[in-house]
Design a protein around this motif. Structure first.
Motif, PDB file in Angstrom:
ATOM      1  N   LEU A   1       0.870  -1.177   0.000  1.00  0.00           N
ATOM      2  CA  LEU A   1       0.000   0.000   0.000  1.00  0.00           C
ATOM      3  C   LEU A   1       0.906   1.225   0.000  1.00  0.00           C
ATOM      4  N   THR A   2       0.895   1.966  -1.098  1.00  0.00           N
ATOM      5  CA  THR A   2       1.914   3.000  -1.276  1.00  0.00           C
ATOM      6  C   THR A   2       1.307   4.363  -1.585  1.00  0.00           C
ATOM      7  N   ASP A   3       2.024   5.412  -1.176  1.00  0.00           N
ATOM      8  CA  ASP A   3       1.684   6.781  -1.548  1.00  0.00           C
ATOM      9  C   ASP A   3       2.983   7.584  -1.619  1.00  0.00           C
ATOM     10  N   ARG A   4       2.867   8.901  -1.713  1.00  0.00           N
ATOM     11  CA  ARG A   4       4.057   9.732  -1.879  1.00  0.00           C
ATOM     12  C   ARG A   4       4.933   9.797  -0.627  1.00  0.00           C
ATOM     13  N   GLN A   5       4.408   9.345   0.499  1.00  0.00           N
ATOM     14  CA  GLN A   5       5.160   9.431   1.744  1.00  0.00           C
ATOM     15  C   GLN A   5       5.765   8.091   2.165  1.00  0.00           C
ATOM     16  N   GLY A   6       5.611   7.071   1.338  1.00  0.00           N
ATOM     17  CA  GLY A   6       6.187   5.772   1.670  1.00  0.00           C
ATOM     18  C   GLY A   6       5.247   4.632   1.348  1.00  0.00           C
ATOM     19  N   ALA A   7       5.281   3.586   2.171  1.00  0.00           N
ATOM     20  CA  ALA A   7       4.450   2.410   1.885  1.00  0.00           C
ATOM     21  C   ALA A   7       4.318   1.539   3.132  1.00  0.00           C
ATOM     22  N   ASP A   8       3.223   0.804   3.172  1.00  0.00           N
ATOM     23  CA  ASP A   8       3.056  -0.287   4.119  1.00  0.00           C
ATOM     24  C   ASP A   8       3.183  -1.577   3.314  1.00  0.00           C
ATOM     25  N   ILE A   9       4.104  -2.455   3.718  1.00  0.00           N
ATOM     26  CA  ILE A   9       4.362  -3.702   3.002  1.00  0.00           C
ATOM     27  C   ILE A   9       3.941  -4.858   3.892  1.00  0.00           C
ATOM     28  N   LEU A  10       2.925  -5.583   3.469  1.00  0.00           N
ATOM     29  CA  LEU A  10       2.438  -6.739   4.208  1.00  0.00           C
ATOM     30  C   LEU A  10       3.008  -7.990   3.555  1.00  0.00           C
TER      31      LEU A  10
ATOM     32  N   LEU B   1       5.750  -4.175   7.349  1.00  0.00           N
ATOM     33  CA  LEU B   1       6.884  -3.255   7.315  1.00  0.00           C
ATOM     34  C   LEU B   1       6.388  -1.910   6.811  1.00  0.00           C
ATOM     35  N   THR B   2       6.673  -0.866   7.564  1.00  0.00           N
ATOM     36  CA  THR B   2       6.292   0.483   7.146  1.00  0.00           C
ATOM     37  C   THR B   2       7.539   1.241   6.697  1.00  0.00           C
ATOM     38  N   VAL B   3       7.475   1.760   5.486  1.00  0.00           N
ATOM     39  CA  VAL B   3       8.568   2.549   4.935  1.00  0.00           C
ATOM     40  C   VAL B   3       8.115   4.001   4.891  1.00  0.00           C
ATOM     41  N   THR B   4       8.777   4.858   5.665  1.00  0.00           N
ATOM     42  CA  THR B   4       8.457   6.291   5.677  1.00  0.00           C
ATOM     43  C   THR B   4       9.602   7.044   5.036  1.00  0.00           C
ATOM     44  N   THR B   5       9.303   7.724   3.940  1.00  0.00           N
ATOM     45  CA  THR B   5      10.342   8.449   3.204  1.00  0.00           C
ATOM     46  C   THR B   5      10.229   9.935   3.529  1.00  0.00           C
ATOM     47  N   ALA B   6      11.221  10.468   4.213  1.00  0.00           N
ATOM     48  CA  ALA B   6      11.199  11.866   4.664  1.00  0.00           C
ATOM     49  C   ALA B   6      11.795  12.790   3.606  1.00  0.00           C
ATOM     50  N   HIS B   7      11.101  12.924   2.485  1.00  0.00           N
ATOM     51  CA  HIS B   7      11.564  13.811   1.415  1.00  0.00           C
ATOM     52  C   HIS B   7      10.509  14.899   1.222  1.00  0.00           C
ATOM     53  N   TYR B   8      10.848  16.129   1.589  1.00  0.00           N
ATOM     54  CA  TYR B   8       9.896  17.234   1.476  1.00  0.00           C
ATOM     55  C   TYR B   8      10.562  18.375   0.690  1.00  0.00           C
ATOM     56  N   PRO B   9       9.736  19.146  -0.056  1.00  0.00           N
ATOM     57  CA  PRO B   9       8.277  19.100  -0.163  1.00  0.00           C
ATOM     58  C   PRO B   9       7.783  17.947  -1.041  1.00  0.00           C
ATOM     59  N   LEU B  10       6.483  17.627  -0.877  1.00  0.00           N
ATOM     60  CA  LEU B  10       5.890  16.522  -1.610  1.00  0.00           C
ATOM     61  C   LEU B  10       4.800  16.968  -2.573  1.00  0.00           C
TER      62      LEU B  10
ATOM     63  N   TRP C   1       9.790  12.766  -5.189  1.00  0.00           N
ATOM     64  CA  TRP C   1       8.937  11.629  -5.529  1.00  0.00           C
ATOM     65  C   TRP C   1       9.798  10.443  -5.977  1.00  0.00           C
ATOM     66  N   LYS C   2      10.755  10.731  -6.849  1.00  0.00           N
ATOM     67  CA  LYS C   2      11.615   9.666  -7.359  1.00  0.00           C
ATOM     68  C   LYS C   2      12.425   9.008  -6.242  1.00  0.00           C
ATOM     69  N   ALA C   3      12.947   9.852  -5.342  1.00  0.00           N
ATOM     70  CA  ALA C   3      13.726   9.307  -4.226  1.00  0.00           C
ATOM     71  C   ALA C   3      12.855   8.403  -3.356  1.00  0.00           C
ATOM     72  N   SER C   4      11.607   8.836  -3.112  1.00  0.00           N
ATOM     73  CA  SER C   4      10.683   8.029  -2.324  1.00  0.00           C
ATOM     74  C   SER C   4      10.381   6.712  -3.024  1.00  0.00           C
ATOM     75  N   GLU C   5      10.131   6.770  -4.327  1.00  0.00           N
ATOM     76  CA  GLU C   5       9.819   5.564  -5.101  1.00  0.00           C
ATOM     77  C   GLU C   5      10.980   4.580  -5.079  1.00  0.00           C
ATOM     78  N   LYS C   6      12.209   5.097  -5.168  1.00  0.00           N
ATOM     79  CA  LYS C   6      13.374   4.225  -5.134  1.00  0.00           C
ATOM     80  C   LYS C   6      13.497   3.523  -3.775  1.00  0.00           C
ATOM     81  N   GLU C   7      13.273   4.266  -2.695  1.00  0.00           N
ATOM     82  CA  GLU C   7      13.382   3.667  -1.364  1.00  0.00           C
ATOM     83  C   GLU C   7      12.318   2.587  -1.155  1.00  0.00           C
ATOM     84  N   VAL C   8      11.103   2.880  -1.590  1.00  0.00           N
ATOM     85  CA  VAL C   8      10.033   1.885  -1.463  1.00  0.00           C
ATOM     86  C   VAL C   8      10.357   0.656  -2.313  1.00  0.00           C
TER      87      VAL C   8
END
Length: 388
Positions: A124-133, A145-154, A175-182
Protein backbone atom coordinates in the motif's frame (compact mmCIF):
# COMPACT_ATOMS: atom_id res chain seq x y z
CA UNK A 1 3.06 -24.75 10.00
CA UNK A 2 4.93 -25.69 6.85
CA UNK A 3 5.50 -28.72 4.63
CA UNK A 4 8.33 -29.96 6.84
CA UNK A 5 5.92 -30.04 9.79
CA UNK A 6 3.61 -32.34 7.83
CA UNK A 7 6.49 -34.49 6.56
CA UNK A 8 7.79 -35.04 10.10
CA UNK A 9 4.40 -36.39 11.17
CA UNK A 10 4.98 -39.44 8.97
CA UNK A 11 8.50 -40.23 10.16
CA UNK A 12 8.80 -43.47 12.11
CA UNK A 13 5.13 -44.39 11.82
CA UNK A 14 4.65 -48.02 10.88
CA UNK A 15 2.21 -49.98 12.98
CA UNK A 16 1.12 -47.08 15.18
CA UNK A 17 -2.56 -46.08 15.46
CA UNK A 18 -2.95 -42.39 14.67
CA UNK A 19 -5.92 -40.12 15.33
CA UNK A 20 -6.54 -37.17 13.02
CA UNK A 21 -9.20 -34.53 13.68
CA UNK A 22 -9.84 -31.60 11.34
CA UNK A 23 -12.86 -29.51 12.35
CA UNK A 24 -14.59 -26.35 11.17
CA UNK A 25 -14.14 -23.80 13.97
CA UNK A 26 -15.50 -20.76 12.16
CA UNK A 27 -17.69 -18.32 14.07
CA UNK A 28 -17.36 -16.09 17.08
CA UNK A 29 -18.82 -15.62 20.52
CA UNK A 30 -21.24 -17.69 22.56
CA UNK A 31 -22.99 -19.26 19.58
CA UNK A 32 -19.71 -20.65 18.20
CA UNK A 33 -18.67 -21.83 21.66
CA UNK A 34 -21.91 -23.78 22.17
CA UNK A 35 -21.84 -25.30 18.69
CA UNK A 36 -18.21 -26.44 19.01
CA UNK A 37 -18.74 -27.82 22.50
CA UNK A 38 -21.49 -30.09 21.15
CA UNK A 39 -19.42 -31.02 18.09
CA UNK A 40 -16.39 -31.88 20.23
CA UNK A 41 -18.47 -34.13 22.51
CA UNK A 42 -19.63 -36.02 19.40
CA UNK A 43 -16.03 -36.37 18.21
CA UNK A 44 -14.84 -37.73 21.56
CA UNK A 45 -17.76 -40.16 21.64
CA UNK A 46 -16.91 -41.37 18.13
CA UNK A 47 -13.22 -41.82 18.93
CA UNK A 48 -13.96 -43.63 22.18
CA UNK A 49 -16.24 -46.03 20.29
CA UNK A 50 -13.39 -46.60 17.81
CA UNK A 51 -11.16 -47.78 20.67
CA UNK A 52 -8.96 -44.71 21.14
CA UNK A 53 -7.25 -44.89 24.53
CA UNK A 54 -8.07 -42.39 27.32
CA UNK A 55 -4.60 -40.79 27.33
CA UNK A 56 -4.86 -39.93 23.64
CA UNK A 57 -8.35 -38.51 24.15
CA UNK A 58 -6.99 -36.28 26.92
CA UNK A 59 -4.18 -35.08 24.65
CA UNK A 60 -6.67 -34.28 21.89
CA UNK A 61 -8.94 -32.42 24.30
CA UNK A 62 -6.05 -30.27 25.47
CA UNK A 63 -5.05 -29.60 21.86
CA UNK A 64 -8.59 -28.59 20.87
CA UNK A 65 -8.66 -25.96 23.62
CA UNK A 66 -11.48 -23.97 25.15
CA UNK A 67 -11.95 -21.38 22.38
CA UNK A 68 -10.49 -22.70 19.09
CA UNK A 69 -12.69 -20.28 17.13
CA UNK A 70 -10.38 -17.50 18.33
CA UNK A 71 -7.42 -19.17 16.61
CA UNK A 72 -8.83 -19.67 13.11
CA UNK A 73 -11.62 -21.28 11.09
CA UNK A 74 -10.04 -24.77 11.15
CA UNK A 75 -8.57 -26.70 14.06
CA UNK A 76 -6.32 -29.64 13.10
CA UNK A 77 -5.04 -32.23 15.57
CA UNK A 78 -2.90 -35.36 15.26
CA UNK A 79 -2.30 -37.63 18.25
CA UNK A 80 -1.11 -41.17 19.04
CA UNK A 81 -0.27 -43.22 22.15
CA UNK A 82 -1.24 -40.41 24.52
CA UNK A 83 0.96 -37.92 22.65
CA UNK A 84 -0.26 -34.80 20.84
CA UNK A 85 1.86 -34.50 17.68
CA UNK A 86 0.11 -31.56 16.02
CA UNK A 87 -2.27 -28.82 17.12
CA UNK A 88 -2.65 -25.99 14.63
CA UNK A 89 -5.30 -23.64 13.27
CA UNK A 90 -5.86 -22.48 9.70
CA UNK A 91 -7.39 -19.20 8.55
CA UNK A 92 -10.10 -20.75 6.34
CA UNK A 93 -12.65 -23.48 7.10
CA UNK A 94 -11.93 -26.99 5.75
CA UNK A 95 -13.64 -28.27 2.63
CA UNK A 96 -14.47 -31.45 4.55
CA UNK A 97 -14.06 -32.33 8.21
CA UNK A 98 -11.96 -35.34 9.22
CA UNK A 99 -12.31 -37.63 12.23
CA UNK A 100 -10.20 -40.70 11.53
CA UNK A 101 -8.34 -43.50 13.31
CA UNK A 102 -5.80 -45.03 10.95
CA UNK A 103 -2.20 -46.24 10.63
CA UNK A 104 -1.39 -42.88 9.00
CA UNK A 105 -2.40 -39.29 9.76
CA UNK A 106 -4.90 -37.78 7.31
CA UNK A 107 -3.14 -34.58 6.32
CA UNK A 108 -4.52 -33.84 2.86
CA UNK A 109 -6.68 -30.88 4.08
CA UNK A 110 -3.56 -29.30 5.58
CA UNK A 111 -1.48 -29.92 2.45
CA UNK A 112 -4.23 -28.31 0.34
CA UNK A 113 -4.30 -25.30 2.69
CA UNK A 114 -0.54 -24.88 2.31
CA UNK A 115 -0.90 -25.11 -1.48
CA UNK A 116 -3.43 -22.26 -1.38
CA UNK A 117 -1.12 -20.00 0.65
CA UNK A 118 0.87 -18.18 -2.02
CA UNK A 119 3.96 -16.24 -0.83
CA UNK A 120 3.12 -12.65 -1.75
CA UNK A 121 3.38 -9.00 -0.79
CA UNK A 122 0.52 -6.54 -0.44
CA UNK A 123 2.03 -3.08 -0.94
CA UNK A 124 0.00 0.00 0.00
CA UNK A 125 1.91 3.00 -1.28
CA UNK A 126 1.68 6.78 -1.55
CA UNK A 127 4.06 9.73 -1.88
CA UNK A 128 5.16 9.43 1.74
CA UNK A 129 6.19 5.77 1.67
CA UNK A 130 4.45 2.41 1.89
CA UNK A 131 3.06 -0.29 4.12
CA UNK A 132 4.36 -3.70 3.00
CA UNK A 133 2.44 -6.74 4.21
CA UNK A 134 4.51 -9.88 3.82
CA UNK A 135 2.56 -13.15 3.54
CA UNK A 136 4.71 -16.26 3.51
CA UNK A 137 3.83 -19.62 2.00
CA UNK A 138 4.70 -21.61 5.12
CA UNK A 139 2.96 -19.60 7.80
CA UNK A 140 -0.39 -17.98 8.41
CA UNK A 141 1.27 -14.95 10.03
CA UNK A 142 1.57 -11.57 8.33
CA UNK A 143 4.68 -9.42 8.76
CA UNK A 144 4.14 -5.69 8.33
CA UNK A 145 6.88 -3.26 7.31
CA UNK A 146 6.29 0.48 7.15
CA UNK A 147 8.57 2.55 4.93
CA UNK A 148 8.46 6.29 5.68
CA UNK A 149 10.34 8.45 3.20
CA UNK A 150 11.20 11.87 4.66
CA UNK A 151 11.56 13.81 1.42
CA UNK A 152 9.90 17.23 1.48
CA UNK A 153 8.28 19.10 -0.16
CA UNK A 154 5.89 16.52 -1.61
CA UNK A 155 3.21 18.65 -3.25
CA UNK A 156 3.32 21.03 -6.20
CA UNK A 157 1.85 24.51 -5.86
CA UNK A 158 0.07 24.67 -9.21
CA UNK A 159 1.28 28.24 -9.85
CA UNK A 160 3.88 29.62 -12.27
CA UNK A 161 7.18 31.48 -12.10
CA UNK A 162 10.87 30.57 -12.12
CA UNK A 163 11.03 29.92 -8.38
CA UNK A 164 7.96 27.73 -8.58
CA UNK A 165 9.42 25.69 -11.44
CA UNK A 166 12.52 25.04 -9.32
CA UNK A 167 10.30 24.13 -6.39
CA UNK A 168 8.26 21.71 -8.49
CA UNK A 169 11.44 20.15 -9.88
CA UNK A 170 12.48 19.50 -6.27
CA UNK A 171 9.09 17.89 -5.59
CA UNK A 172 9.50 15.57 -8.58
CA UNK A 173 12.99 14.58 -7.45
CA UNK A 174 11.60 13.84 -3.98
CA UNK A 175 8.94 11.63 -5.53
CA UNK A 176 11.62 9.67 -7.36
CA UNK A 177 13.73 9.31 -4.23
CA UNK A 178 10.68 8.03 -2.32
CA UNK A 179 9.82 5.56 -5.10
CA UNK A 180 13.37 4.22 -5.13
CA UNK A 181 13.38 3.67 -1.36
CA UNK A 182 10.03 1.89 -1.46
CA UNK A 183 11.20 -0.25 -4.42
CA UNK A 184 14.32 -1.27 -2.50
CA UNK A 185 12.25 -2.28 0.54
CA UNK A 186 9.77 -4.20 -1.64
CA UNK A 187 12.60 -6.00 -3.43
CA UNK A 188 14.17 -7.08 -0.15
CA UNK A 189 10.81 -8.25 1.29
CA UNK A 190 9.95 -10.15 -1.90
CA UNK A 191 13.31 -11.90 -2.05
CA UNK A 192 13.11 -12.80 1.63
CA UNK A 193 9.99 -14.96 1.14
CA UNK A 194 10.35 -15.89 -2.53
CA UNK A 195 7.20 -13.94 -3.41
CA UNK A 196 5.10 -15.15 -6.33
CA UNK A 197 2.94 -12.02 -6.47
CA UNK A 198 3.39 -8.32 -5.70
CA UNK A 199 -0.09 -6.87 -5.19
CA UNK A 200 0.06 -3.07 -5.20
CA UNK A 201 -2.59 -0.51 -4.22
CA UNK A 202 -2.52 3.18 -3.40
CA UNK A 203 -1.65 6.45 -5.10
CA UNK A 204 -1.63 5.87 -8.87
CA UNK A 205 1.56 7.88 -9.49
CA UNK A 206 3.34 6.17 -6.61
CA UNK A 207 2.26 2.76 -7.97
CA UNK A 208 3.77 3.43 -11.39
CA UNK A 209 6.89 4.96 -9.86
CA UNK A 210 7.41 1.89 -7.67
CA UNK A 211 7.08 -0.41 -10.65
CA UNK A 212 9.63 1.64 -12.62
CA UNK A 213 12.33 1.10 -9.98
CA UNK A 214 11.73 -2.60 -9.32
CA UNK A 215 14.25 -5.01 -10.87
CA UNK A 216 13.19 -6.69 -14.11
CA UNK A 217 12.81 -10.10 -12.42
CA UNK A 218 9.98 -8.73 -10.25
CA UNK A 219 8.16 -6.72 -12.91
CA UNK A 220 6.02 -9.63 -14.09
CA UNK A 221 4.84 -10.33 -10.53
CA UNK A 222 3.17 -6.93 -10.08
CA UNK A 223 -0.64 -6.75 -10.06
CA UNK A 224 -2.31 -3.36 -9.48
CA UNK A 225 -5.61 -3.28 -7.55
CA UNK A 226 -7.83 -0.42 -6.43
CA UNK A 227 -7.38 0.81 -2.88
CA UNK A 228 -5.53 3.28 -0.72
CA UNK A 229 -2.99 3.38 2.05
CA UNK A 230 -5.12 5.38 4.46
CA UNK A 231 -7.20 3.76 7.20
CA UNK A 232 -10.58 4.82 5.83
CA UNK A 233 -12.64 1.66 6.25
CA UNK A 234 -11.76 0.26 2.83
CA UNK A 235 -9.29 -2.31 4.22
CA UNK A 236 -11.71 -5.29 3.93
CA UNK A 237 -12.41 -4.38 0.30
CA UNK A 238 -8.68 -4.21 -0.49
CA UNK A 239 -8.21 -7.59 1.23
CA UNK A 240 -10.96 -9.15 -0.89
CA UNK A 241 -9.45 -7.74 -4.08
CA UNK A 242 -6.05 -9.12 -3.10
CA UNK A 243 -7.58 -12.52 -2.38
CA UNK A 244 -9.19 -12.48 -5.83
CA UNK A 245 -5.74 -11.92 -7.38
CA UNK A 246 -4.35 -14.86 -5.40
CA UNK A 247 -7.23 -17.14 -6.39
CA UNK A 248 -6.80 -16.20 -10.06
CA UNK A 249 -3.10 -17.07 -9.74
CA UNK A 250 -3.94 -20.46 -8.21
CA UNK A 251 -6.54 -21.19 -10.88
CA UNK A 252 -4.11 -20.38 -13.69
CA UNK A 253 -1.38 -22.46 -12.10
CA UNK A 254 -3.68 -25.46 -11.68
CA UNK A 255 -4.95 -25.16 -15.25
CA UNK A 256 -1.38 -24.97 -16.58
CA UNK A 257 -0.41 -28.09 -14.61
CA UNK A 258 -3.40 -29.98 -15.96
CA UNK A 259 -2.54 -28.95 -19.52
CA UNK A 260 1.07 -30.07 -19.03
CA UNK A 261 -0.06 -33.37 -17.53
CA UNK A 262 -2.46 -34.08 -20.41
CA UNK A 263 0.28 -33.34 -22.95
CA UNK A 264 2.81 -35.70 -21.39
CA UNK A 265 0.20 -38.35 -20.63
CA UNK A 266 -0.84 -38.40 -24.29
CA UNK A 267 2.80 -38.75 -25.36
CA UNK A 268 3.27 -41.66 -22.97
CA UNK A 269 0.20 -43.36 -24.45
CA UNK A 270 1.52 -42.97 -27.97
CA UNK A 271 4.91 -44.33 -26.96
CA UNK A 272 3.26 -47.38 -25.44
CA UNK A 273 1.53 -47.95 -28.76
CA UNK A 274 4.86 -47.84 -30.59
CA UNK A 275 4.52 -44.39 -32.16
CA UNK A 276 7.65 -42.27 -32.65
CA UNK A 277 7.41 -38.79 -31.16
CA UNK A 278 10.79 -37.29 -31.97
CA UNK A 279 13.56 -37.41 -34.52
CA UNK A 280 16.40 -39.83 -33.95
CA UNK A 281 18.78 -38.60 -31.26
CA UNK A 282 16.22 -36.23 -29.74
CA UNK A 283 14.90 -36.79 -26.20
CA UNK A 284 11.33 -37.98 -25.84
CA UNK A 285 9.34 -36.38 -23.03
CA UNK A 286 6.76 -38.81 -21.65
CA UNK A 287 6.88 -37.55 -18.09
CA UNK A 288 3.45 -38.50 -16.79
CA UNK A 289 1.81 -41.28 -14.79
CA UNK A 290 -1.97 -41.67 -14.95
CA UNK A 291 -4.11 -43.27 -12.28
CA UNK A 292 -3.36 -44.76 -8.83
CA UNK A 293 -1.59 -47.87 -10.15
CA UNK A 294 0.79 -45.98 -12.45
CA UNK A 295 1.45 -43.28 -9.85
CA UNK A 296 2.21 -45.87 -7.16
CA UNK A 297 4.73 -47.53 -9.47
CA UNK A 298 6.31 -44.14 -10.22
CA UNK A 299 6.63 -43.45 -6.48
CA UNK A 300 8.37 -46.81 -5.97
CA UNK A 301 10.98 -45.64 -8.49
CA UNK A 302 11.18 -42.16 -6.86
CA UNK A 303 10.11 -40.59 -10.16
CA UNK A 304 7.25 -38.34 -9.03
CA UNK A 305 7.97 -34.61 -9.15
CA UNK A 306 4.40 -33.34 -8.74
CA UNK A 307 1.45 -35.36 -7.46
CA UNK A 308 -1.83 -34.21 -9.01
CA UNK A 309 -5.13 -34.85 -7.26
CA UNK A 310 -8.72 -33.97 -8.18
CA UNK A 311 -12.03 -34.19 -6.35
CA UNK A 312 -12.60 -37.50 -8.14
CA UNK A 313 -10.08 -39.18 -5.83
CA UNK A 314 -11.89 -41.85 -3.82
CA UNK A 315 -11.14 -41.20 -0.16
CA UNK A 316 -12.46 -44.65 0.77
CA UNK A 317 -10.14 -46.64 -1.51
CA UNK A 318 -7.16 -48.11 0.28
CA UNK A 319 -3.51 -48.61 -0.67
CA UNK A 320 -0.61 -50.48 0.93
CA UNK A 321 2.58 -49.06 2.39
CA UNK A 322 5.79 -50.14 4.08
CA UNK A 323 8.39 -48.45 6.31
CA UNK A 324 9.81 -46.18 3.58
CA UNK A 325 7.91 -43.43 1.72
CA UNK A 326 8.51 -45.21 -1.60
CA UNK A 327 6.95 -48.42 -0.24
CA UNK A 328 3.56 -47.91 -1.85
CA UNK A 329 1.33 -50.22 -3.90
CA UNK A 330 -2.30 -50.88 -4.70
CA UNK A 331 -1.85 -54.60 -3.90
CA UNK A 332 -0.35 -56.06 -0.72
CA UNK A 333 1.48 -58.76 -2.68
CA UNK A 334 3.39 -56.15 -4.68
CA UNK A 335 5.17 -55.00 -1.52
CA UNK A 336 5.66 -58.53 -0.22
CA UNK A 337 7.35 -59.41 -3.52
CA UNK A 338 9.75 -56.53 -2.80
CA UNK A 339 10.69 -58.08 0.55
CA UNK A 340 8.45 -56.03 2.82
CA UNK A 341 7.24 -58.49 5.42
CA UNK A 342 4.54 -56.42 7.11
CA UNK A 343 2.71 -54.13 4.69
CA UNK A 344 -0.10 -52.03 6.15
CA UNK A 345 -3.11 -50.48 4.48
CA UNK A 346 -4.56 -46.97 4.83
CA UNK A 347 -6.83 -44.70 2.78
CA UNK A 348 -5.31 -44.03 -0.63
CA UNK A 349 -5.05 -40.21 -0.22
CA UNK A 350 -3.04 -40.65 3.00
CA UNK A 351 -0.63 -43.15 1.45
CA UNK A 352 -0.13 -40.96 -1.63
CA UNK A 353 0.51 -37.85 0.47
CA UNK A 354 3.01 -39.71 2.66
CA UNK A 355 4.89 -40.85 -0.45
CA UNK A 356 4.86 -37.34 -1.93
CA UNK A 357 6.08 -35.56 1.19
CA UNK A 358 8.66 -38.25 1.90
CA UNK A 359 10.19 -37.88 -1.57
CA UNK A 360 10.01 -34.05 -1.77
CA UNK A 361 7.33 -34.14 -4.45
CA UNK A 362 4.92 -31.23 -4.77
CA UNK A 363 1.24 -31.88 -4.10
CA UNK A 364 -1.26 -29.95 -6.21
CA UNK A 365 -5.02 -29.97 -6.47
CA UNK A 366 -6.16 -29.60 -10.09
CA UNK A 367 -9.65 -29.21 -11.55
CA UNK A 368 -11.57 -32.18 -12.82
CA UNK A 369 -12.03 -31.33 -16.50
CA UNK A 370 -13.10 -34.32 -18.54
CA UNK A 371 -10.45 -35.94 -20.72
CA UNK A 372 -7.61 -33.76 -19.41
CA UNK A 373 -8.08 -34.92 -15.82
CA UNK A 374 -6.01 -37.80 -14.40
CA UNK A 375 -7.62 -41.20 -14.14
CA UNK A 376 -9.54 -41.87 -10.91
CA UNK A 377 -8.44 -38.49 -9.57
CA UNK A 378 -4.71 -39.30 -9.39
CA UNK A 379 -1.87 -38.35 -11.73
CA UNK A 380 1.75 -37.29 -11.61
CA UNK A 381 4.34 -35.30 -13.50
CA UNK A 382 7.62 -37.17 -13.31
CA UNK A 383 11.14 -35.99 -12.57
CA UNK A 384 12.74 -37.88 -15.42
CA UNK A 385 11.79 -39.89 -18.46
CA UNK A 386 10.79 -43.44 -17.44
CA UNK A 387 11.12 -44.76 -20.99
CA UNK A 388 14.83 -43.94 -21.22
Amino acid sequence: MDIKTLTDLYVGRHGETVVTVVLDTSGQGEEAAERLAVRWKDVVRELRAAGVDPATLVALDEGFGEAPYNLGDTRALVAADGRLDLATSLPAPPVTEVVRVSPLPSLLPLAEALQNTVPHLLVLTDRQGADILQHTGGSWDTQRLTVTTAHYPLHKTGTGGTAVLKYEHTVEENWKASEKEVAEAVTHAADEIGAKLLIVAGDVRAEHGLREYLPDRLQSLVVIIQGGRGHDGSEPLVARRAQKVIQDYLDRSAADLLTEFAKYRNRATKLAEGERLADAGQPVAAKAADGPWAVSEAFRQAQVGTLLLTDELDGQERAWFGPEPTDIAMREQTLRDLGITRPLSAPLPDVLLRAALGTDAEVRKVPYEGEAAPRDGVGALLRYNPVG
